[in-house]
Design an enzyme around this catalytic site. Sequence first.
Site, short mmCIF file in Angstrom:
data_model
loop_
_atom_site.label_atom_id
_atom_site.label_comp_id
_atom_site.label_asym_id
_atom_site.label_seq_id
_atom_site.Cartn_x
_atom_site.Cartn_y
_atom_site.Cartn_z
N GLY A 63 5.46 -13.85 12.10
CA GLY A 63 4.24 -13.40 11.44
C GLY A 63 3.76 -12.07 11.98
O GLY A 63 4.40 -11.43 12.82
N CYS A 66 3.51 -1.44 4.50
CA CYS A 66 4.15 -1.84 3.25
C CYS A 66 5.21 -0.84 2.81
O CYS A 66 6.34 -1.21 2.51
CB CYS A 66 3.11 -2.00 2.15
SG CYS A 66 3.84 -2.33 0.54
N GLY A 91 1.33 3.18 5.10
CA GLY A 91 1.30 2.12 6.09
C GLY A 91 2.56 1.26 6.15
O GLY A 91 3.65 1.66 5.74
N LYS A 128 -3.15 7.66 11.53
CA LYS A 128 -2.42 8.17 12.71
C LYS A 128 -0.92 8.30 12.46
O LYS A 128 -0.23 9.01 13.18
CB LYS A 128 -2.65 7.25 13.91
CG LYS A 128 -2.03 5.86 13.78
CD LYS A 128 -2.26 5.04 15.04
CE LYS A 128 -1.63 3.66 14.92
NZ LYS A 128 -1.81 2.86 16.15
N ASP A 136 -4.92 -6.73 6.11
CA ASP A 136 -4.36 -7.67 7.07
C ASP A 136 -5.26 -8.00 8.25
O ASP A 136 -5.02 -8.98 8.95
CB ASP A 136 -3.02 -7.15 7.60
CG ASP A 136 -1.89 -7.26 6.59
OD1 ASP A 136 -2.14 -7.76 5.48
OD2 ASP A 136 -0.76 -6.83 6.91
N GLY A 183 -4.62 -2.51 9.38
CA GLY A 183 -3.33 -3.17 9.15
C GLY A 183 -2.88 -4.12 10.24
O GLY A 183 -3.68 -4.66 11.00
N HIS A 215 13.08 -15.28 -26.18
CA HIS A 215 14.34 -15.97 -25.91
C HIS A 215 15.49 -14.98 -26.02
O HIS A 215 15.50 -14.14 -26.93
CB HIS A 215 14.54 -17.11 -26.93
CG HIS A 215 15.87 -17.79 -26.81
ND1 HIS A 215 16.11 -18.74 -25.85
CD2 HIS A 215 17.02 -17.66 -27.52
CE1 HIS A 215 17.37 -19.17 -25.98
NE2 HIS A 215 17.93 -18.52 -27.00
#
Length: 460
Positions: free
Chosen positions: A266, A47, A45, A40, A306, A144, A439
């Site tokens: 959240g 993210c 999305g 939609k 999600d 989502g 290194h």
Amino acid sequence: MAEQAAGQEFDILVLGGGSGGYATALRAVQLGMTVGLVEKGKLGGTCLHNGCIPTKALLHAAEVADHAREGASIGVNTQLNGIDLVAVNKYKDGIIAGKYKGLQGLIKGKGITVIDGEGKLTAANTITVNGVNYTGKNIVLATGSYSRSLPGLEIGGKVITSDEALTMETLPKSAIVLGGGVIGVEFASVWKSFGVDVTIIEGMASLVPNEDASIIKVLERTFRKRGIKFNTGTFFQGVEQSNDGVKATLVDGKTFEADLMLVAVGRGPSTAGMGFEEAGVTIDRGFVITNDRLHTGVGNIYAVGDIVPGVQLAHRGFQQGIFVAEEIAGMNPVIVEDINIPKVTFCDPEIASVGLNEKQAKEKFGDANVESTEYNLAGNGKSAILGTGGIIKFVREKDGPVVGVHMIGSHIGEQIGEAQLIVNWEAYPEDIAGLIHGHPTQNEALGEAAMALAGRPLHG
């Protein structure tokens, strides 16, 4: 993208074009299946458009600001003349636009049919979009999440979520961040680097409460040093708005005032009003309940991302999308448990973790059957060059494999690749200790931690 065909049947019909949905689609066409993808909004999305990518662009801008501010300390005579948030947003939006264009091209090139509009599950094999029915031999729900609030806490005015925070054109002088989890500490970190006076309110006993205790200790100490204030262990009660800003009150009566408040408590699953329950899909507090193969128990309906209970991470949704496409194809893919999914929090200092923390390991194996070691980044040459402190912590089952790797320090998220291989391949410290780490890199700190846990520390 392929043309939309009314009434067309697909091998897989996906509801939602975010990380989980488009990964399902891409893997499915790779396996020879026909795919319809209902979206939609915009492909990619949360993210791509409102989450991972824009926030990390802001975090990079924040790092550049810190480097400009601190350049003289290493002999580079720079100074920070201010933050042009409009220009920062232009940079951020340019990154998003480039990735979005690339994703659109990829989806089109693979022959995936994108169906524009808001879809609703109207039968076990049917999604209705704009009054047109599309059917799929298999349905994948990938709708989502959204920025949630607390009961009774209305978003509006000077009380905002991350969605509004990503489009602000001016910076506040002060801000309250409600929530000390991933979203909260990332925005607090950005805003502090931009010169905002930040206070975090977290009801749990610590910031980032899901992390290992050693990591939490370092983060809180570093945030104090940076001047990021936080109040933990007391829950939020309410907020009042005025022309001057906001006034937040905790249950113990303590109050905090600022120009605005970011609600970062959240994300909630986006499943309401989409016909899931009517089709027989089990919903618990908004989440879609599946078995461990991500099947809902109804027809050939699966769910990813999600909306499935667990850690809400884009790469989890992406992996689940691939998993479901392969499951439908009969490939019997391997399940990756949530605990072994790599996690990175991109505040400064960065946090990266995978596997069990020490407390979880002791709960699983018993106190006497767990060993751990911490390597301090103070001994790492590249970390000294970057001017960062921090630790690398390994947790192992006694005489067994490494079951958790937990890290904190600037740029340390880049080391999560080897860390997740160590945990997911059940490597022993003795195995890692024998490998060569370049290194000077921060990566060699993982080798040092492994040598210490194997009983042969070279520096220490």
